[in-house]
Design an enzyme around this catalytic site. Structure first.
Site, PDB file in Angstrom:
ATOM      1  CE1 TYR A  84      23.572 -31.559 -73.548  1.00 15.86           C
ATOM      2  CE2 TYR A  84      22.205 -30.144 -74.959  1.00 15.86           C
ATOM      3  CZ  TYR A  84      22.809 -31.337 -74.275  1.00 15.86           C
ATOM      4  OH  TYR A  84      21.612 -31.967 -75.302  1.00 15.86           O
ATOM      5  N   GLY A 224       1.880   1.596 -58.842  1.00 13.27           N
ATOM      6  CA  GLY A 224       2.465   2.742 -58.412  1.00 13.27           C
ATOM      7  C   GLY A 224       3.718   2.043 -58.375  1.00 13.27           C
ATOM      8  CB  VAL A 226       9.095  -0.401 -61.479  1.00 18.65           C
ATOM      9  CG1 VAL A 226       9.890   0.058 -62.838  1.00 18.65           C
ATOM     10  CG2 VAL A 226       9.843   0.071 -60.287  1.00 18.65           C
ATOM     11  CG  ASP A 227       7.311  -4.277 -64.231  1.00 22.59           C
ATOM     12  OD1 ASP A 227       7.836  -3.201 -64.188  1.00 22.59           O
ATOM     13  OD2 ASP A 227       6.879  -5.410 -63.538  1.00 22.59           O
TER      14      ASP A 227
END
Ligand code: XMP
Length: 511
Positions: A84, A224, A226-227
């Site tokens: 587009y 606990g 990852v982030d």
């Protein structure tokens, strides 16, 4: 300070837009996604070194189609229009588009006739196309530099003005040389280098957090996952002892998981208050079998426990959130494409904790970048590559009532399944894999004895976004090994099924 080179990805609502940004960053170039309606002043203020228009579902000649101020082409900034984006560029600059006589969808062979975008790329190769509209007449000053059997303007260029367009999707991995096309644009046309590296990001982010926090007190809810673990590691590097993490262990984690979280944080020297709250959670879950009720109870209890602990710490200045870039874009702040999320992490925002400001140190990062940062900050691989785990934990993988005994059975079985997946080297290619303890009992025979025990289900899926997922074709011998080990090593399981439904119609979790 040296200016951070950057690319602006203008989002016209296409389904691959996050991918465009990811690929650009994978090329080592920092970029951000913004909605197509961003004003020209805001674009100038962003000072991009290159601009990419994404694809989108609209048709350029339709009323109400997203259109951009033509003055953007006068800024002298190189622009690449995708799908587009290419059509829009042609239409605005005096060319035209039409419905394609042949709709092209999927892997299509393309031949190029040279030009900056195709430097070093073989003459004919496969690219991913998905369009029902095409460029009919080129805008003045442009030439078509690639074609397919059904599309005469599969790529266009106006090198003098540094304007480029492609009808295909270079960001989709089915485009064999897609990344090279993007690199040609970023390095060759925009003159950028691969310099967006985690080591330098990490240094800057640490300094930024340090400057913001000053001598304030920082609180973080550690799950606990990852982030939150990476956020904790980062903040700890920035402000050390001023950071306190609260880790609510609801007793619904996988085998040894709570200890692993504590060990990883211990190695880094992060101050963590672990609250062992299994009894509280199990008491509240007693007799509860309905999945949504389980979720609600766990969410509420989590907040309550967190609140009690936070009160003990007293007033804090900053609360850390592990928000990552896709959350920002999906919540509509970054770009145009909005995805509605149905799940929330346990906890949400504890609005009762008295704090001055929120810090979101991962707000600009994709998941794979968060993982790189985790490694950079010294977190163990096992934690950084952890598969997603739902906030309500094993409570939604024990079908029926959640009891300590049933949790223990599931924990042991799940650990064996995960171990066998890892032994087979499949732990990074399968996106989520786990065991589910059903409430079904059936008859079996062990030795010469009749057994009447639980049926366990194994679940493994491959997916990009968890909105849809395919069940994973795990080799039979891996399944066999896991099955044998589980019935032999875990008491009260005498039958094992493998879940062969994709999402939809099933969901990833059973509850
Ligand atoms: P479903 O089961 O909806 O799962 O296909 C998609 C992804 O979301 C995770 N999931 C949850 N995560 N709280 C969470 O934090 C929840 O209540 C929850 N339910 C599902 C699931 O593990 C999968 O990754």
């Amino acid at each position: 300070m040296k200016k951070q080179h950057r690319v602006l990805v203008l989002d016209f609502g296409g389904q691959y837009n996050l991918l465009v940004a990811r690929r650009v960053r994978e090329c080592g170039v920092y970029c951000e996604i913004k909605p197509w309606s961003l004003s020209l002043e805001a674009i100038e203020a962003f000072a991009p070194d290159g601009i990419i228009f994404t694809g989108g579902p609209a048709t350029v000649f339709d009323k109400g189609a997203p259109i951009i101020d033509k003055k953007i082409f006068e800024l002298g900034v190189p622009i690449l229009g995708i799908c587009y984006g290419q059509q829009l560029m042609m239409q605005l600059l005096g060319g035209s588009c039409r419905l394609s006589p042949v709709r092209e969808y999927g892997k299509i062979e393309l031949t190029h006739e040279g030009g900056a975008l195709f430097a070093g790329i073989e003459k004919t190769s496969v690219f991913w196309m998905s369009h029902g509209v095409e460029v009919e007449t080129l805008a003045p000053g442009f030439r078509a530099c690639a074609h397919t059997a059904g599309c005469s303007a599969a790529a266009v260029e106006n090198p003098a003005r540094k304007l480029y367009g492609v009808q295909f999707h270079p960001e989709v991995l089915h485009s064999v040389h897609g990344t090279e096309v993007l690199k040609n644009f970023l390095y060759g046309v925009c003159g950028l280098k691969s310099e967006w590296k985690m080591a330098s990001y990490s240094k800057e982010a640490i300094e930024e957090c340090r400057a913001k926090v000053g001598d304030g007190k920082v609180l973080l809810a550690l799950s606990g996952g990852v982030d939150s673990s990476v956020a904790a590691a980062l903040l700890h590097r920035a402000v050390g002892e001023q950071l306190t993490c609260i880790f609510v262990d609801h007793g619904l984690l996988r085998k040894n998981e709570g200890d692993q979280v504590m060990d990883a944080m211990g190695v880094l020297g992060v101050k963590v208050v672990r609250v062992n709250a299994q009894e509280r959670f199990l008491t509240r879950l007693k007799g509860v079998t309905e999945p949504e009720r389980k979720r609600k109870i766990i969410g509420e209890e989590f907040i309550r426990v967190f609140e009690e602990e936070a009160k003990k710490i007293g007033k804090v200045d900053f609360l850390v959130q592990g928000t990552i870039y896709p959350d920002v874009v999906e919540s509509g702040v970054g770009g145009e494409s909005v995805v509605i999320k149905s799940h929330h992490n346990v906890g949400g925002l504890p609005d009762y904790v008295d704090f001055k400001e929120i810090i979101e140190p991962l707000r600009r990062l994709f998941k794979d970048e968060v993982r790189q940062l985790g490694i950079e900050l010294g977190l163990p691989e096992a934690l950084v590559w952890r598969q997603p785990f739902p906030g309500p934990g094993l409570a939604i993988r024990v079908i029926g009532e959640v009891t300590e005994e049933r949790l223990a059975i599931l924990r042991d079985a799940d650990a064996i399944f995960r171990e066998e997946i890892a032994n087979a080297g499949l732990d990074r290619s399968i996106n989520q894999y786990f065991a589910v303890l059903t409430d079904l009992r059936s008859v079996g025979v062990m030795g010469d004895e009749r057994t009447y025990d639980y049926t366990l289900a194994l679940r493994a899926v491959e997916t990009q976004d968890f909105m849809t997922a395919n069940w994973s074709r795990i080799p039979y011998d891996v399944l066999e090994k896991a099955s044998n080990r589980i019935v032999n090593e875990v008491k009260h399981i005498n039958r094992i099924c493998y879940d062969i439904t994709s999402k939809p119609p099933a969901t990833v979790e059973w509850e």
